[in-house]
Enzyme design. Structure first.
Site, PDB file in Angstrom:
ATOM      1  N   PHE A   2      55.172  55.753  25.370  1.00 17.46           N
ATOM      2  CA  PHE A   2      54.458  55.024  24.139  1.00 17.46           C
ATOM      3  C   PHE A   2      55.790  54.411  23.337  1.00 17.46           C
ATOM      4  O   PHE A   2      57.142  54.749  23.526  1.00 17.46           O
ATOM      5  CB  PHE A   2      53.715  56.127  23.308  1.00 17.46           C
ATOM      6  CG  PHE A   2      52.617  56.455  24.262  1.00 17.46           C
ATOM      7  CD1 PHE A   2      51.479  55.996  24.122  1.00 17.46           C
ATOM      8  CD2 PHE A   2      52.961  57.798  24.789  1.00 17.46           C
ATOM      9  CE1 PHE A   2      50.315  56.452  25.083  1.00 17.46           C
ATOM     10  CE2 PHE A   2      51.830  58.417  25.603  1.00 17.46           C
ATOM     11  CZ  PHE A   2      50.355  57.662  25.587  1.00 17.46           C
ATOM     12  N   SER A  47      46.182  56.360  29.524  1.00 15.51           N
ATOM     13  CA  SER A  47      46.593  57.376  28.826  1.00 15.51           C
ATOM     14  C   SER A  47      46.626  56.641  27.218  1.00 15.51           C
ATOM     15  O   SER A  47      47.032  55.434  27.128  1.00 15.51           O
ATOM     16  CB  SER A  47      47.967  57.666  28.955  1.00 15.51           C
ATOM     17  OG  SER A  47      48.343  58.420  30.325  1.00 15.51           O
ATOM     18  N   CYS A  54      49.678  62.844  24.479  1.00 17.51           N
ATOM     19  CA  CYS A  54      49.249  61.813  25.686  1.00 17.51           C
ATOM     20  C   CYS A  54      48.025  62.401  26.158  1.00 17.51           C
ATOM     21  O   CYS A  54      48.198  63.412  26.814  1.00 17.51           O
ATOM     22  CB  CYS A  54      50.420  61.743  26.599  1.00 17.51           C
ATOM     23  SG  CYS A  54      50.040  60.637  27.941  1.00 17.51           S
ATOM     24  N   THR A  56      44.061  61.631  28.585  1.00 22.62           N
ATOM     25  CA  THR A  56      43.436  60.941  29.535  1.00 22.62           C
ATOM     26  C   THR A  56      42.046  60.603  29.312  1.00 22.62           C
ATOM     27  O   THR A  56      41.368  61.294  28.916  1.00 22.62           O
ATOM     28  CB  THR A  56      43.559  61.355  30.835  1.00 22.62           C
ATOM     29  OG1 THR A  56      44.815  61.794  31.323  1.00 22.62           O
ATOM     30  CG2 THR A  56      42.909  60.540  31.958  1.00 22.62           C
ATOM     31  N   ALA A  70      43.285  70.383  27.006  1.00 24.61           N
ATOM     32  CA  ALA A  70      43.594  71.488  27.557  1.00 24.61           C
ATOM     33  C   ALA A  70      43.867  72.559  26.800  1.00 24.61           C
ATOM     34  O   ALA A  70      44.471  72.335  25.656  1.00 24.61           O
ATOM     35  CB  ALA A  70      44.495  71.739  28.668  1.00 24.61           C
ATOM     36  N   HIS A 108      54.551  63.972  24.590  1.00 22.20           N
ATOM     37  CA  HIS A 108      54.652  65.333  24.863  1.00 22.20           C
ATOM     38  C   HIS A 108      55.155  66.086  23.516  1.00 22.20           C
ATOM     39  O   HIS A 108      56.527  66.126  23.342  1.00 22.20           O
ATOM     40  CB  HIS A 108      55.542  65.631  26.053  1.00 22.20           C
ATOM     41  CG  HIS A 108      55.292  65.129  27.188  1.00 22.20           C
ATOM     42  ND1 HIS A 108      56.128  64.924  28.512  1.00 22.20           N
ATOM     43  CD2 HIS A 108      53.980  64.515  27.812  1.00 22.20           C
ATOM     44  CE1 HIS A 108      55.506  64.153  29.402  1.00 22.20           C
ATOM     45  NE2 HIS A 108      53.972  63.964  28.841  1.00 22.20           N
ATOM     46  N   THR A 154      61.933  57.168  10.875  1.00 24.68           N
ATOM     47  CA  THR A 154      63.435  57.370  10.611  1.00 24.68           C
ATOM     48  C   THR A 154      63.625  58.402   9.816  1.00 24.68           C
ATOM     49  O   THR A 154      63.275  58.590   8.583  1.00 24.68           O
ATOM     50  CB  THR A 154      63.900  55.958   9.828  1.00 24.68           C
ATOM     51  OG1 THR A 154      63.731  54.933  10.936  1.00 24.68           O
ATOM     52  CG2 THR A 154      65.532  56.089   9.929  1.00 24.68           C
TER      53      THR A 154
END
Length: 236
Positions: A2, A47, A54, A56, A70, A108, A154
């Site tokens: 991404f 995704s 991330c 699905t 999960a 992640h 930033t």
């Protein structure tokens, strides 16, 4: 992959506890509505970053989509605290035609952080974050990037140490585009640090370990090199 540029803010319209493979067993299934802007080219299995995580797509229609979360993801992110009506940052995975206006984001989550303070500065807002895992502070540098709930921001200031923190500033335009603007002290956010720093750290450590052996030797070698360079600069 991404960019950290949030495309749209969606709303959690349904949460379901799941025991099937869609959520990894014992996880949660989220239905997110108000996402029509990013579903025109959607496919099953795509995704989508939800608050920087991330996930699905398991089903979708014209305006909403469903994802499974999960148990491990619930433990490592703030997604477990979502309720019906919660607003979330959404971004599709990059395509070959995507303009990289943010930075490379994997989706992640490294850790979560707590909003320590929110300080107005003109029409901007300065947010201070204190990470759950202080170890990530070594990857956070002033004027570098950090991903907060999927938004590339930033770093304006950083303080290392056990009780360390970093700050980012949200200009008025950004406040309208991300859910972070509505966060209050004590709220939790998902954090992904710049992965480039991780690769650099591993490469440098691997180099010095191969030639010097061990963390202490790495530090000793670096200090000796800096001292030698300083002495040469002084003409000694």
């Amino acid at each position: 992959m991404f960019t950290g540029l949030v495309e749209v803010i969606g709303t959690v319209s349904k949460l379901e506890k799941q025991d099937d493979s869609a959520s990894g067993g014992g996880g949660t299934s989220l239905t997110i509505s108000g996402a029509d802007e990013i579903l025109g080219d959607a496919h099953l299995g795509d995704s989508i970053s939800v608050n920087g995580t991330c996930l699905t797509v398991t089903s979708f229609d014209a305006t909403s989509f469903k994802v499974g979360v999960a148990p491990e993801t619930l433990r490592r992110t703030n997604l477990g605290s979502l309720t019906t009506g919660s607003r979330v940052n959404l971004e599709r995975a990059v395509s070959a035609a995507t303009r990289m206006g943010g930075h490379f984001v994997q989706g992640h989550v490294d850790t979560t952080a707590t909003v320590a303070s929110v300080t107005p500065d003109g029409n901007a807002l300065t947010f201070r974050f204190r990470p759950r895992d202080p170890a990530v502070l070594r990857y956070v540098v002033e004027k570098g990037y950090v991903t907060i709930d999927g938004a590339s921001l930033t770093v304006t200031k950083v303080e290392d140490g056990k009780d360390g923190w970093w700050e980012v500033m949200l200009i008025a335009y950004t406040q309208e585009k991300v859910v972070t603007a509505g966060k209050k002290p004590g709220d939790e956010v998902n954090v992904e640090v710049d992965q480039v720093g991780k690769y650099v750290e591993k490469s440098v450590a691997g180099y010095f370990e191969g030639t010097a052996g061990g963390e202490f030797a790495i530090l000793e070698k670096m200090v000796n090199r800096l001292v030698d360079e300083r002495l040469k600069a002084l003409g000694k």
